[in-house]
Every structure is written in structure tokens, then in C-alpha cells.
Design an enzyme around this catalytic site. Structure first.
Site, mmCIF file in Angstrom:
data_model
loop_
_atom_site.group_PDB
_atom_site.id
_atom_site.type_symbol
_atom_site.label_atom_id
_atom_site.label_comp_id
_atom_site.label_asym_id
_atom_site.label_seq_id
_atom_site.Cartn_x
_atom_site.Cartn_y
_atom_site.Cartn_z
ATOM 1 N N HIS A 103 0.473 -1.233 0.029
ATOM 2 C CA HIS A 103 0.324 -0.009 0.456
ATOM 3 C C HIS A 103 0.765 0.966 -0.119
ATOM 4 O O HIS A 103 2.193 1.125 1.198
ATOM 5 C CB HIS A 103 -0.987 -0.112 1.445
ATOM 6 C CG HIS A 103 -1.864 1.405 1.880
ATOM 7 N ND1 HIS A 103 -2.816 1.514 1.004
ATOM 8 C CD2 HIS A 103 -1.368 2.401 1.954
ATOM 9 C CE1 HIS A 103 -3.152 2.770 0.896
ATOM 10 N NE2 HIS A 103 -2.573 3.511 2.166
ATOM 11 N N HIS A 123 12.761 -3.335 -1.521
ATOM 12 C CA HIS A 123 12.089 -3.418 -2.928
ATOM 13 C C HIS A 123 12.916 -4.378 -3.576
ATOM 14 O O HIS A 123 14.455 -4.207 -3.448
ATOM 15 C CB HIS A 123 12.282 -2.155 -3.558
ATOM 16 C CG HIS A 123 11.505 -1.705 -5.020
ATOM 17 N ND1 HIS A 123 10.267 -1.915 -5.085
ATOM 18 C CD2 HIS A 123 11.794 -1.404 -5.964
ATOM 19 C CE1 HIS A 123 9.920 -2.456 -5.893
ATOM 20 N NE2 HIS A 123 10.367 -1.737 -7.527
HETATM 21 N N1 LIG Z 1 4.699 6.726 0.601
HETATM 22 C C1 LIG Z 1 5.231 5.303 0.027
HETATM 23 N N2 LIG Z 1 4.681 4.162 0.251
HETATM 24 C C2 LIG Z 1 5.529 2.919 0.739
HETATM 25 C C3 LIG Z 1 6.378 2.972 -0.490
HETATM 26 C C4 LIG Z 1 7.621 4.171 -0.293
HETATM 27 O O1 LIG Z 1 8.706 3.575 -1.292
HETATM 28 N N3 LIG Z 1 6.683 5.265 -0.499
HETATM 29 N N4 LIG Z 1 7.143 1.595 -0.937
HETATM 30 C C5 LIG Z 1 5.798 0.400 -0.784
HETATM 31 C C6 LIG Z 1 6.359 -0.097 -1.624
HETATM 32 N N5 LIG Z 1 5.705 -0.723 -2.442
HETATM 33 C C7 LIG Z 1 7.324 -1.216 -3.417
HETATM 34 O O2 LIG Z 1 8.488 -0.845 -2.616
HETATM 35 C C8 LIG Z 1 4.958 -0.538 -3.853
HETATM 36 C C9 LIG Z 1 3.560 -0.963 -2.768
HETATM 37 C C10 LIG Z 1 2.821 -1.054 -3.672
HETATM 38 C C11 LIG Z 1 2.103 0.114 -4.516
HETATM 39 C C12 LIG Z 1 0.729 -0.196 -4.842
HETATM 40 O O3 LIG Z 1 1.058 0.702 -5.834
HETATM 41 N N6 LIG Z 1 -0.303 0.267 -4.683
HETATM 42 C C13 LIG Z 1 -0.852 -0.076 -5.143
HETATM 43 C C14 LIG Z 1 -2.132 -1.308 -4.490
HETATM 44 C C15 LIG Z 1 -1.337 -2.153 -4.980
HETATM 45 C C16 LIG Z 1 -2.141 -3.535 -5.006
HETATM 46 O O4 LIG Z 1 -3.239 -3.238 -3.911
HETATM 47 O O5 LIG Z 1 -2.059 -4.955 -4.899
HETATM 48 C C17 LIG Z 1 -2.254 1.288 -4.172
HETATM 49 O O6 LIG Z 1 -1.353 1.926 -2.661
HETATM 50 O O7 LIG Z 1 -2.942 1.672 -4.071
HETATM 51 C C18 LIG Z 1 3.068 0.596 -4.743
HETATM 52 C C19 LIG Z 1 4.478 0.274 -4.108
HETATM 53 C C20 LIG Z 1 4.801 0.292 0.140
HETATM 54 N N7 LIG Z 1 4.293 2.355 0.442
HETATM 55 N N1 LIG Z 2 6.961 -3.101 -4.085
HETATM 56 C C1 LIG Z 2 7.273 -4.036 -3.335
HETATM 57 C C2 LIG Z 2 7.069 -5.261 -3.372
HETATM 58 O O1 LIG Z 2 7.272 -5.761 -4.392
HETATM 59 N N2 LIG Z 2 7.822 -6.389 -2.082
HETATM 60 C C3 LIG Z 2 8.530 -8.084 -2.542
HETATM 61 O O2 LIG Z 2 6.844 -8.044 -1.938
HETATM 62 C C4 LIG Z 2 7.423 -9.496 -1.557
HETATM 63 C C5 LIG Z 2 7.599 -9.869 -0.399
HETATM 64 O O3 LIG Z 2 7.520 -11.190 -0.210
HETATM 65 P P1 LIG Z 2 7.082 -11.901 1.216
HETATM 66 O O4 LIG Z 2 6.199 -11.713 1.909
HETATM 67 O O5 LIG Z 2 7.641 -13.516 1.654
HETATM 68 O O6 LIG Z 2 8.045 -11.245 2.067
HETATM 69 C C6 LIG Z 2 9.181 -9.435 -1.793
HETATM 70 O O7 LIG Z 2 9.978 -10.011 -2.352
HETATM 71 C C7 LIG Z 2 9.058 -8.369 -1.964
HETATM 72 O O8 LIG Z 2 10.431 -7.415 -2.045
#
Ligand SMILES: Nc1nc2c(c(=O)[nH]1)N[C@@H](CN(C=O)c1ccc(C(=O)N[C@@H](CCC(=O)O)C(=O)O)cc1)CN2
Ligand SMILES: NCC(=O)N[C@@H]1O[C@H](COP(=O)([O-])[O-])[C@@H](O)[C@H]1O
Length: 206
Positions: free
Chosen positions: A96, A115
Site C-alpha cells: 500500500h 524493494h
Molecule cells: N510513500 C511510500 N509508500 C510506500 C513505499 C514508498 O517507497 N513510499 N514503498 C511501498 C512498497 N512498494 C514497493 O516497494 C509498493 C507497494 C505497492 C504499490 C502500489 O501501487 N500499491 C497500490 C495497491 C496495489 C495492490 O493492492 O496490489 C496502492 O497502494 O494503491 C507500489 C509500491 C509501500 N508503500
Molecule cells: N513493491 C514492494 C514489493 O514488491 N515487495 C516485495 O514483496 C515480496 C514480499 O515477500 P514476502 O511477503 O514473502 O516477504 C518481496 O519480494 C518484496 O521485495
């Protein structure tokens, strides 16, 4: 003094498990595992380890609280996570995107995120698959994983640990993912130690 970690997850929690298993070496305790998905197996991992858990999903929250917004949800998550008074918040597969409602309400506790890509390469979701497709198109010969500080711009916070992972000839997506996840389990612990120890130094100096 054992440092306090809150871990946020949305899925299977294999990176959470790496942190659970490393608590002693980290001189830290995971004081809460919080998820936005009720079925996240990471919640089971936490319960098996006697770690308090929390759950709140966006859509049910909005449905139960007419007029409330995504920002209100983020604030509520910040409030619930902060109740366990963490020294560090780790996003370990937390799916999220947080807005100011969360980032401005965790009382300056550092937040880090794992990530599965290199800085600026494949921000957002499905990064592993997107990198593999780029490899198949001959556009890249490596991807990687990183742990970075969390800022509002998604996946654009200061990297703390970066590990490049080359694609190998004949790699299937599964082959590559297996190598990638095993490296994630290492860097999530290393990055957690890095930030906890920097916090510790500040504590000593103050
Ligand atoms: N402000 C921030 N929030 C989050 C970050 C960040 O760097 N800054 N990292 C993410 C983790 N992430 C990638 O590493 C990531 C996770 C989720 C999404 C996304 O598009 N989520 C959607 C919903 C998608 C779903 O429910 O499957 C959303 O939030 O609407 C993008 C990047 C965690 N938060
Ligand atoms: N953008 C965020 C993202 O893609 N995160 C990824 O979700 C997986 C969580 O695995 P886990 O639930 O087995 O720890 C991991 O591969 C992490 O890098």
C-alpha cells in the site's frame, strides 16, 4: 536494551520470517506485525512467534467509515503501528502506498522498505516480472534488490543497501526469483541492523 521493530506486510511474510529468526542477533524484538490483508500468511508467522498482530484494510475501512479518506486510513495505520512504540518500522512486502497521513504521524520513527529492483529501475508493483520481461527483450542483463528509506515518492527514498543480481543464461522467472528472494532475506536483516545501530549512536550521543 532490546530495540523495538514494527513490521508491515501484505503477503507470505518470508522476509518477516527472516527478521523473526534474526531478533537475537539484531538485539531487537518485533513488537507488532501489521497487515492490510487478513489472509496474509505473515500474520500466521507472527502468531506462531507470539508476536502481536494488527490488521486494517483500506476498502473495509472506507466502507465502515463513510466520509473518511485514504489519508484518514493512513493516519489510522500510523496510530495503530505507533501504539507499540517502535524504534523502526519495516515495510516487508507491504503493498500500500503511504501518503502524508502515515509519514507525518509515525513520530519521526524511521521507515524502511524492501524493494525487488535497483534504484529507479522498476518502481512499484510486479517489479520482478517486469525486470525479467526486460531481460527477455534483451534490454538488461541484471536486476537487483534494495532496502531504502521511505519517502512520499514511491521507491525513491535513499537506498541503504543495494545488491545487483545478474540474469543467468537459461534463467526461468522462477530461477531468478529464487536467487532474488534468498538475497532479500539477507539484506532485510542487514538494513534493519544498519538503521537500528545508527539510532543507537544518536541515543548514545544525546
Ligand atoms: N510513500 C511510500 N509508500 C510506500 C513505499 C514508498 O517507497 N513510499 N514503498 C511501498 C512498497 N512498494 C514497493 O516497494 C509498493 C507497494 C505497492 C504499490 C502500489 O501501487 N500499491 C497500490 C495497491 C496495489 C495492490 O493492492 O496490489 C496502492 O497502494 O494503491 C507500489 C509500491 C509501500 N508503500
Ligand atoms: N513493491 C514492494 C514489493 O514488491 N515487495 C516485495 O514483496 C515480496 C514480499 O515477500 P514476502 O511477503 O514473502 O516477504 C518481496 O519480494 C518484496 O521485495
Amino acid at each position: 536494551m532490546s530495540r523495538r521493530i514494527a513490521v508491515l506486510i501484505s503477503g507470505s511474510g518470508t522476509n518477516l520470517q527472516a527478521l523473526i529468526d534474526a531478533q537475537n542477533t539484531l538485539d531487537a524484538s518485533i513488537v507488532q506485525v501489521f497487515s492490510n490483508r487478513k489472509a496474509a500468511y505473515g500474520l500466521t508467522r507472527a502468531q506462531n512467534a507470539n508476536i502481536p498482530t494488527g490488521y486494517l484494510a483500506l476498502q473495509p475501512y472506507l466502507k465502515a467509515n463513510p466520509g473518511k479518506t485514504r489519508d484518514d486510513y493512513d493516519e489510522e495505520v500510523a496510530r495503530r503501528v505507533s501504539e507499540s512504540k517502535p524504534d523502526l518500522i519495516v515495510l516487508a512486502g507491504w503493498m500500500h502506498v503511504f501518503g502524508d497521513g502515515f509519514l507525518n504521524n509515525v513520530h519521526a520513527v524511521p521507515v524502511i522498505n524492501l524493494h525487488p529492483a535497483l534504484p529507479g529501475a522498476f518502481d512499484g508493483t510486479n517489479a520482478i516480472e517486469r525486470a525479467y520481461e526486460a531481460f527477455q527483450r534483451g534490454e538488461i542483463d541484471r536486476s537487483g534488490v534494495m532496502v531504502h528509506r521511505v519517502v512520499k515518492a514511491v521507491d525513491r527514498g535513499e537506498p541503504l543497501i543495494i545488491r545487483e543480481i545478474p540474469f543467468l543464461e537459461g534463467d526461468s522467472l522462477g530461477d531468478f526469483e529464487t536467487r532474488l528472494h534468498s538475497i532479500e532475506w539477507e539484506i532485510i536483516v542487514q538494513a534493519t541492523k544498519l538503521v537500528l545501530d545508527e539510532e543507537k549512536k544518536i541515543l548514545v550521543l544525546s
